[in-house]
Scaffold this active site. Structure first.
Site, PDB file in Angstrom:
ATOM      1  N   GLN A 167     -10.207  -4.069  -2.684  1.00 25.68           N
ATOM      2  CA  GLN A 167     -11.502  -3.599  -2.188  1.00 25.68           C
ATOM      3  C   GLN A 167     -12.608  -3.966  -3.171  1.00 25.68           C
ATOM      4  OE1 GLN A 167     -12.268  -1.731   0.784  1.00 25.68           O
ATOM      5  NE2 GLN A 167     -14.284  -2.410   0.117  1.00 25.68           N
ATOM      6  N   HIS A 179      -7.680   0.579  -6.035  1.00 18.97           N
ATOM      7  CA  HIS A 179      -7.785  -0.257  -4.826  1.00 18.97           C
ATOM      8  C   HIS A 179      -8.465  -1.576  -5.235  1.00 18.97           C
ATOM      9  CE1 HIS A 179      -7.811  -1.458  -0.788  1.00 18.97           C
ATOM     10  NE2 HIS A 179      -8.644  -0.589  -0.246  1.00 18.97           N
ATOM     11  N   ARG A 205       0.874  -1.185   0.000  1.00 22.14           N
ATOM     12  CA  ARG A 205       0.000   0.000   0.000  1.00 22.14           C
ATOM     13  C   ARG A 205       0.901   1.221   0.000  1.00 22.14           C
ATOM     14  NH1 ARG A 205      -5.143   1.535   3.763  1.00 22.14           N
ATOM     15  NH2 ARG A 205      -6.054   0.128   2.228  1.00 22.14           N
ATOM     16  N   CYS A 259     -16.507   1.655   1.430  1.00 20.01           N
ATOM     17  CA  CYS A 259     -15.321   0.814   1.650  1.00 20.01           C
ATOM     18  C   CYS A 259     -14.767   0.970   3.061  1.00 20.01           C
ATOM     19  CB  CYS A 259     -14.257   1.140   0.612  1.00 20.01           C
ATOM     20  SG  CYS A 259     -13.774   2.872   0.614  1.00 20.01           S
ATOM     21  N   ASP A 262     -17.561   6.919  -0.611  1.00 20.33           N
ATOM     22  CA  ASP A 262     -16.242   6.836   0.034  1.00 20.33           C
ATOM     23  C   ASP A 262     -15.931   8.232   0.573  1.00 20.33           C
ATOM     24  OD1 ASP A 262     -13.666   6.077   0.806  1.00 20.33           O
ATOM     25  OD2 ASP A 262     -12.825   6.155  -1.214  1.00 20.33           O
ATOM     26  N   ARG A 300     -13.461  -8.566   2.614  1.00 21.03           N
ATOM     27  CA  ARG A 300     -12.054  -8.304   2.244  1.00 21.03           C
ATOM     28  C   ARG A 300     -11.228  -9.574   2.478  1.00 21.03           C
ATOM     29  NH1 ARG A 300     -10.118  -3.180   2.163  1.00 21.03           N
ATOM     30  NH2 ARG A 300      -8.355  -4.240   1.198  1.00 21.03           N
TER      31      ARG A 300
END
Ligand code: CP
Ligand code: NVA
Length: 307
Positions: free
Chosen positions: A135, A132, A105, A264, A224, A292
């Protein structure tokens, strides 16, 4: 010759592999309370390189690698200083001699691509400023569970055009659905990714500046944070631009009556989404967070099998 596969973008998988990921994730989810779960990562140590904070991604990956029989090392920017203490090429070559895989990340998507290009082990994108993908695999797994289909639905993404939006646009090249990005003219997603999604022709993708009109008939409403990690200095401007795109009860009432609401997480409650909606009957945000774990275990298993 490369003898491994990476998961840096949704489009690293083809349509069949996305469907396979969903099926495997479902199987692993059922398995997770039993003792006979497969252990494809047995004897391996995976490195988690994190340059941004994380709750879900770090913990679900650590738990997932352990459940698949492997171990993890958590590596922060202070330790390896990727691309600073030595080149990304050299770091990739050395890490490949120790680790079974890398989960990273960071800010720059190009750095992750470079790391993956030079590594001799699978590299998984755990979020960049651009995408991402882990996700989005959990999201489509959740939609499949709730709507009993992974295509032929209408999803409206409301808010900042960010890494999540770009990832949804990428997924729309692989599976067929209607995706409306409801955002302001100042907060558009990556337009190259948008144009690629449109050109692919698999899904109907569009941008709307009218949130009330956009959500009509939506089976999924997604939002988000308005300012992503690394952009918190832009928050005031984003708040100004996105006020009308808040996911609140009034907006949800205009969608399909069985609409599911997704985020998310982490959420800034009261800003992009109200408490009433987050905690209300349409919200599936914690199922999404749980998924996830299952989706990433499926992705790691598929990459492991491809070695
Ligand atoms: N959704 C998500 O990636 O959460 P974290 O930032 O907590 O990992
Ligand atoms: N867009 C958000 C997602 C967090 C999981 C960010 O990048 O901060």
């Amino acid at each position: 010759m490369r003898n491994h596969r990476d998961f840096i973008a949704e489009t690293d998988f083809d349509r069949d592999e996305v469907i396979e990921t969903l099926a495997l994730a479902r199987e692993l989810k059922e398995w997770s309370d039993k003792r006979d779960e497969p252990a494809p990562l047995k004897g391996q140590t995976w490195g988690l390189i994190f340059h941004k904070p994380s709750l879900r991604t770090r913990i679900s990956f650590e738990v997932g690698v352990n459940q698949l029989g492997g171990n993890c090392i958590y590596i922060t920017e202070n330790e390896i200083q990727l691309g600073k203490r030595e080149t990304i090429h050299d770091a990739a070559k050395v890490l490949s001699r120790y680790l079974g895989g890398i989960i990273i990340r960071t800010f720059s998507h190009a750095d992750v691509e470079k790391l993956a290009f030079h590594a001799d082990i699978p590299v998984i994108n755990a979020l960049t400023d651009l995408l991402h993908p882990c996700q989005i695999m959990a999201d489509i797994l959740t939609i499949n569970e709730k709507l009993h289909r992974c295509e032929d639905f209408k999803i409206v993404y409301l808010g900042d055009g960010n890494n999540i939006t770009n990832s949804w646009l990428n997924l729309s090249r692989l599976l067929g659905f209607e995706l409306v990005v409801a955002t302001s003219a100042e907060t558009l997603p990556d337009m190259e990714i948008f144009n690629q999604a449109k050109a692919a022709g698999r899904s109907s993708v569009s941008i709307s500046h009218d949130p009330k009109e956009a959500v009509k008939g939506a089976h999924v409403i997604y939002t988000d944070v308005w300012a992503s990690m690394g952009q918190k200095d832009q928050l005031a401007a984003k708040v100004q631009a996105l006020q009308a795109f808040q996911v609140n009860s009034e907006l949800v009432s205009k969608a399909d009556k069985n609409v599911i609401v997704m985020h998310c997480l982490p959420a800034e409650r009261g800003r992009e989404i109200t408490d009433e909606v987050m905690d209300g009957p349409h919200s599936v945000v914690f199922d999404q967070a749980e998924n996830r774990l299952h989706a990433q275990k499926a992705v790691m298993t598929i990459l492991q099998e491809a070695k």
